[in-house]
Design a protein around this motif. Structure first.
Motif, PDB file in Angstrom:
ATOM      1  N   PHE A  61       0.858  -1.148  -0.171  1.00 47.79           N
ATOM      2  CA  PHE A  61       0.043  -0.108   0.027  1.00 47.79           C
ATOM      3  C   PHE A  61       0.862   1.285  -0.144  1.00 47.79           C
ATOM      4  O   PHE A  61       0.432   2.164  -0.478  1.00 47.79           O
ATOM      5  N   GLU A  62       2.192   1.068   0.425  1.00 50.93           N
ATOM      6  CA  GLU A  62       3.148   2.403   0.137  1.00 50.93           C
ATOM      7  C   GLU A  62       3.108   2.560  -1.263  1.00 50.93           C
ATOM      8  O   GLU A  62       3.163   3.533  -1.600  1.00 50.93           O
ATOM      9  N   GLY A  63       3.212   1.634  -2.147  1.00 51.45           N
ATOM     10  CA  GLY A  63       3.564   1.723  -3.521  1.00 51.45           C
ATOM     11  C   GLY A  63       2.365   2.186  -4.147  1.00 51.45           C
ATOM     12  O   GLY A  63       2.555   3.096  -4.804  1.00 51.45           O
ATOM     13  N   LYS A  64       0.843   2.031  -3.624  1.00 48.03           N
ATOM     14  CA  LYS A  64      -0.191   2.349  -4.353  1.00 48.03           C
ATOM     15  C   LYS A  64      -0.103   3.888  -3.921  1.00 48.03           C
ATOM     16  O   LYS A  64      -0.510   4.622  -4.555  1.00 48.03           O
ATOM     17  N   PHE A  65       0.327   4.156  -2.634  1.00 46.90           N
ATOM     18  CA  PHE A  65       0.219   5.589  -2.007  1.00 46.90           C
ATOM     19  C   PHE A  65       1.298   6.513  -3.218  1.00 46.90           C
ATOM     20  O   PHE A  65       0.598   7.631  -3.698  1.00 46.90           O
ATOM     21  N   PHE A  66       2.192   5.938  -3.570  1.00 43.13           N
ATOM     22  CA  PHE A  66       2.970   7.041  -4.182  1.00 43.13           C
ATOM     23  C   PHE A  66       2.719   7.078  -5.690  1.00 43.13           C
ATOM     24  O   PHE A  66       3.159   7.951  -6.335  1.00 43.13           O
ATOM     25  N   GLU A  67       2.136   5.938  -6.348  1.00 48.01           N
ATOM     26  CA  GLU A  67       1.457   5.912  -7.419  1.00 48.01           C
ATOM     27  C   GLU A  67       0.501   7.285  -7.490  1.00 48.01           C
ATOM     28  O   GLU A  67       0.373   7.959  -8.475  1.00 48.01           O
ATOM     29  N   ASP A  68      -0.250   7.205  -6.553  1.00 44.27           N
ATOM     30  CA  ASP A  68      -1.328   8.187  -6.462  1.00 44.27           C
ATOM     31  C   ASP A  68      -1.046   9.589  -6.642  1.00 44.27           C
ATOM     32  O   ASP A  68      -1.495  10.393  -7.021  1.00 44.27           O
ATOM     33  N   LEU A  69       0.322   9.649  -5.474  1.00 44.15           N
ATOM     34  CA  LEU A  69       0.888  11.191  -5.453  1.00 44.15           C
ATOM     35  C   LEU A  69       1.423  11.443  -6.916  1.00 44.15           C
ATOM     36  O   LEU A  69       1.035  12.538  -7.220  1.00 44.15           O
ATOM     37  N   GLU A  70       2.053  10.617  -7.695  1.00 43.20           N
ATOM     38  CA  GLU A  70       2.453  10.785  -9.162  1.00 43.20           C
ATOM     39  C   GLU A  70       1.290  11.285  -9.949  1.00 43.20           C
ATOM     40  O   GLU A  70       1.507  12.051 -10.765  1.00 43.20           O
ATOM     41  N   ALA A  71       0.254  10.542  -9.748  1.00 44.47           N
ATOM     42  CA  ALA A  71      -1.055  10.800 -10.635  1.00 44.47           C
ATOM     43  C   ALA A  71      -1.467  12.107 -10.421  1.00 44.47           C
ATOM     44  O   ALA A  71      -2.081  12.676 -11.346  1.00 44.47           O
ATOM     45  N   LEU A  72      -1.441  12.600  -9.007  1.00 49.21           N
ATOM     46  CA  LEU A  72      -2.115  13.828  -8.880  1.00 49.21           C
ATOM     47  C   LEU A  72      -0.836  14.952  -8.938  1.00 49.21           C
ATOM     48  O   LEU A  72      -1.214  16.061  -8.714  1.00 49.21           O
ATOM     49  N   ASN A  73       0.156  14.774  -9.537  1.00 52.94           N
ATOM     50  CA  ASN A  73       1.384  15.739  -9.765  1.00 52.94           C
ATOM     51  C   ASN A  73       1.560  16.399  -8.329  1.00 52.94           C
ATOM     52  O   ASN A  73       2.008  17.690  -8.476  1.00 52.94           O
ATOM     53  N   ILE A  74       1.812  15.645  -7.310  1.00 47.77           N
ATOM     54  CA  ILE A  74       2.099  16.322  -6.037  1.00 47.77           C
ATOM     55  C   ILE A  74       3.613  16.210  -5.967  1.00 47.77           C
ATOM     56  O   ILE A  74       4.238  15.043  -6.028  1.00 47.77           O
ATOM     57  N   VAL A  75       4.298  17.395  -5.514  1.00 51.12           N
ATOM     58  CA  VAL A  75       5.590  17.399  -5.383  1.00 51.12           C
ATOM     59  C   VAL A  75       5.987  16.885  -4.108  1.00 51.12           C
ATOM     60  O   VAL A  75       5.519  16.842  -2.915  1.00 51.12           O
ATOM     61  N   LYS A  76       7.122  15.741  -4.437  1.00 55.37           N
ATOM     62  CA  LYS A  76       7.500  14.912  -3.151  1.00 55.37           C
ATOM     63  C   LYS A  76       8.002  15.711  -1.920  1.00 55.37           C
ATOM     64  O   LYS A  76       8.600  16.527  -2.178  1.00 55.37           O
ATOM     65  N   ALA A  77       7.717  14.957  -0.901  1.00 59.78           N
ATOM     66  CA  ALA A  77       8.599  15.421   0.307  1.00 59.78           C
ATOM     67  C   ALA A  77      10.111  14.974   0.267  1.00 59.78           C
ATOM     68  O   ALA A  77      10.479  14.098  -0.312  1.00 59.78           O
ATOM     69  N   ARG A  78      10.797  15.773   1.064  1.00 60.48           N
ATOM     70  CA  ARG A  78      12.192  15.169   1.340  1.00 60.48           C
ATOM     71  C   ARG A  78      12.362  13.836   1.506  1.00 60.48           C
ATOM     72  O   ARG A  78      13.202  13.022   1.088  1.00 60.48           O
ATOM     73  N   ALA A  79      11.700  13.272   2.435  1.00 61.98           N
ATOM     74  CA  ALA A  79      11.794  12.106   2.870  1.00 61.98           C
ATOM     75  C   ALA A  79      10.256  11.686   3.354  1.00 61.98           C
ATOM     76  O   ALA A  79       9.356  12.353   3.817  1.00 61.98           O
ATOM     77  N   TYR A  80       9.812  10.313   3.560  1.00 59.83           N
ATOM     78  CA  TYR A  80       8.623   9.629   3.831  1.00 59.83           C
ATOM     79  C   TYR A  80       8.943   8.665   4.842  1.00 59.83           C
ATOM     80  O   TYR A  80       9.156   7.434   4.637  1.00 59.83           O
ATOM     81  N   PRO A  81       9.686   8.978   6.029  1.00 58.66           N
ATOM     82  CA  PRO A  81      10.266   7.910   7.029  1.00 58.66           C
ATOM     83  C   PRO A  81       9.004   7.025   7.514  1.00 58.66           C
ATOM     84  O   PRO A  81       7.963   7.565   7.737  1.00 58.66           O
ATOM     85  N   ARG A  82       9.446   5.906   7.763  1.00 63.77           N
ATOM     86  CA  ARG A  82       8.252   4.852   8.130  1.00 63.77           C
ATOM     87  C   ARG A  82       8.369   4.776   9.609  1.00 63.77           C
ATOM     88  O   ARG A  82       9.668   4.777  10.503  1.00 63.77           O
TER      89      ARG A  82
END
Length: 625
Positions: free
Chosen positions: A187-208
């Motif tokens: 579900f991490e992977g799906k989340f990042f796919e959706d961020l890409e689809a929505l053209n959201i500028v990525k954070a510097r880091a996504y710590p777990r």
């Protein structure tokens, strides 16, 4: 408003006094984890010994901070213009921004600690399922905030957490017979796919969360040192709410009775179940309001691959175990914010439902452990509603991004729907709202394409007209910048965007009408477009899109049909030649040339499409016959 600010100041002061009184306690050093953890990638129960320094987020490209340090600068964002390359000596050149601060409950000027550097922490997803469109309103709000800051010349260092261990994750792993790692990475992977689809500028880091057990253990012992945390007989750790002055009054104003019930002032009590961590771990709490920091291992519920036994090395060389278990919901954000951004951060954002208890608990934890103010400005976005209800997984009325927006046009339309709204107000997600957003994007795309075609003909220096376009663009860019700097007033920014678009449309209509008037007269030459003015429009659209982020190609999701193969509910993309005829017909109608308008409608029909006019200034509706 002054009362709220005074309460916040008194609360911080009380926290600092408690810290000073607790200085006699042995300080906790930067921890080294020398305990054991359980891993079960294959769903089994093998055990693995490990020794490591502080857990580091694999996604981080910058080192953590030392205690008390603040982030001074970061690599320039790709969004930054030349105005964003300023140093601390250039601070006066930064444009002013006002934001509604939930801490003071009023709009106030935003003043970062080390301008132009801005430290920003946002609450991320719990990766036990796909995020829904309500969740993505928060992530799109973060995106607009970050884009506006970059546009105004600030350098934003953004951290967004991933919650990859909690009750819901454990229950789903058990239900599906998969490991914690397998489920959460999916579900991490799906989340990042959706961020890409929505053209959201990525954070510097996504710590777990699971990569930061050591930091969380250290924070618990810092709280214990300051008299704010205790361990129950069963082994769980709790925050002692009664010892923290101002708890429950910083972002919301709750009375003790509400706190006992775990009710949220923003949800009318709907957040009670998870809100106060009122579950099987409450048996040994000293106070009814106390919330869980560390949940002791319970064989009947917990999994081997979702529990840890961290041992913290103290400054004097001694070690201390907090016991086998797993973190409570709130702890990770305080630990991650401290590690990557410092004790005090500039901005923290999240949904309005997180004000209490989550964000109040973050404040209590961070200020109680660090003896410093946690965050200077809090931003909260409103709900997305289905009908009259908030969209949520617990209500069963949620839609994932790809379910609600199955085509690329739908995804872009959802982005535009959200980013053009006032972020603090509720947003209704309806077919009509999404359809209106799609219509707006078609208009924007059409005008941008027409300008590109005109400029490609090599007449860039050509000018005709009295400079009205350039004057309109200059005025609307100033209005746009004033809007985004006024608490992200994106509806006003959208109005400026469409005023610029309308100036280009008027120019195309002017030339089309003149060409019609000259038709058949060989002594007349078709009037030229004001190409220099159109170039200003093109530049303005690109400039505004640094904030809107709507001109982009959406990555195709698996199984998504091509746009020219038809969309959902019988929708199809309209060919460019048909849209050109629609534009010409609209221009003919504006010029009251009804004969030409009727002939253009006939041509549109011959190509297999129908056009329906909309009252007012609405765009015509074009459908397949």
């Amino acid at each position: 408003m002054k009362f709220a600010t005074a309460i916040a100041a008194l609360s911080i002061a009380a926290s600092s006094l408690l810290c000073h009184r607790s200085n006699a306690f042995a300080p906790v050093a930067h921890t080294t984890i020398i305990g054991r953890t359980s891993v079960g990638i294959d769903g089994g129960h093998s055990r693995k010994q490990y020794t490591s320094a502080l857990f580091a987020a694999s996604s981080s490209s910058m080192p953590p901070l030392s205690r008390g340090q603040t982030r001074q600068s970061k690599p320039s964002s790709s969004l930054n213009s030349s105005s964003g390359n300023s140093s601390e000596n250039d601070t006066p050149s930064l444009r002013k921004l006002t934001l509604y601060n939930s801490l003071t409950r009023t709009k106030t000027p935003f003043v970062p600690q080390s301008s132009p550097a801005v430290t920003m922490y946002t609450c991320g997803p719990t990766v036990y399922d796909s995020a829904h469109v309500g969740n993505f309103r928060a992530f799109l709000t973060y995106d607009v905030l970050k884009r506006v800051l970059s546009y105004l010349g600030y350098d934003v260092d953004h951290i967004c957490n991933l919650t990859d261990v909690d009750d819901k994750i454990i229950k789903r792993c058990d239900r599906e017979g998969v490991s914690l790692l397998e489920l959460t990475r999916k579900f991490e992977g799906k989340f990042f796919e959706d961020l890409e689809a929505l053209n959201i500028v990525k954070a510097r880091a996504y710590p777990r969360a699971t990569d930061h057990i050591g930091e969380m253990a250290k924070l618990i012992l810092d709280l214990e040192r300051n008299g704010l945390a205790y361990q129950s007989e069963e082994g769980s750790w709790y925050f002692s709410v009664g010892k923290k002055e101002g708890y429950g009054t910083r972002l919301v104003q709750l009375d003790p009775e509400q706190l006992k019930k775990g009710a949220s002032s923003e949800t009318g009590g709907g957040g009670a179940q998870r809100g106060m961590d009122a579950d099987e771990y409450d048996a040994d709490k000293e106070g009814v309001r106390d919330f869980c920091l560390w949940k002791a291992y319970k064989p009947e519920f917990d999994r081997e691959d979702a529990t840890w036994d961290p041992v913290v090395e103290l400054e004097d060389g001694e070690t201390k175990s907090i016991g086998r278990g797993r973190p409570g919901w709130h702890l990770e954000c305080s630990a991650m914010a401290r590690k990557y951004l410092g004790d005090t951060i500039d901005l923290h954002a999240g949904g309005i439902d997180l004000k209490f208890p989550h964000h109040e608990n973050e404040i209590a934890q961070s200020e109680g452990a660090n003896c410093a103010p946690f965050c200077n400005c809090w931003i909260h976005n409103g709900f997305v509603n289905i009908g009259d209800e908030k969209m949520s997984k617990s209500k069963g009325n949620f839609l994932t991004l790809r379910t609600a927006c199955p085509t690329s046009d739908d995804v872009r339309a959802y982005r535009y729907l959200v980013v053009s709204s006032q972020y603090r107000n509720p947003l209704s997600f309806t077919d009509a709202a999404l359809g209106a957003a799609k219509g707006a994007l078609k208009r924007l795309d059409r005008v941008k394409a027409m300008i590109g075609d005109a400029l490609s003909k090599g007449d860039v220096g050509a000018t005709n007209g009295d400079g009205d376009i350039a004057a309109t663009v200059e005025k609307e860019l100033a209005n746009f910048e004033a809007a985004i700097a006024d608490d992200l007033s994106m509806p006003r920014a959208s109005a400026s965007l469409f005023s610029v678009v309308k100036s280009a449309e008027k120019e195309f209509k002017r030339v089309a009408k003149a060409a019609k008037d000259f038709d058949g007269d060989e002594t007349k030459v078709d009037p030229p477009l004001d190409v220099s003015g159109l170039k200003r429009v093109q530049d303005a659209l690109d400039q505004m899109d640094r904030v809107f982020g709507i001109y982009y190609d959406v990555p195709k999701a698996e199984g998504e049909a091509n746009d020219d193969e038809g969309g959902v509910n019988g929708e199809v993309s309209v060919p460019e030649d048909v849209m050109d005829l629609v534009v010409q017909r609209t221009a003919a109608k504006d010029a009251k040339d009804w004969e030409l308008a009727d002939s253009l409608r006939a041509k549109i029909t011959e190509l297999g499409f129908s056009v329906k006019d909309v009252k007012g200034d609405g765009e015509p509706i074009v459908t397949k016959v």
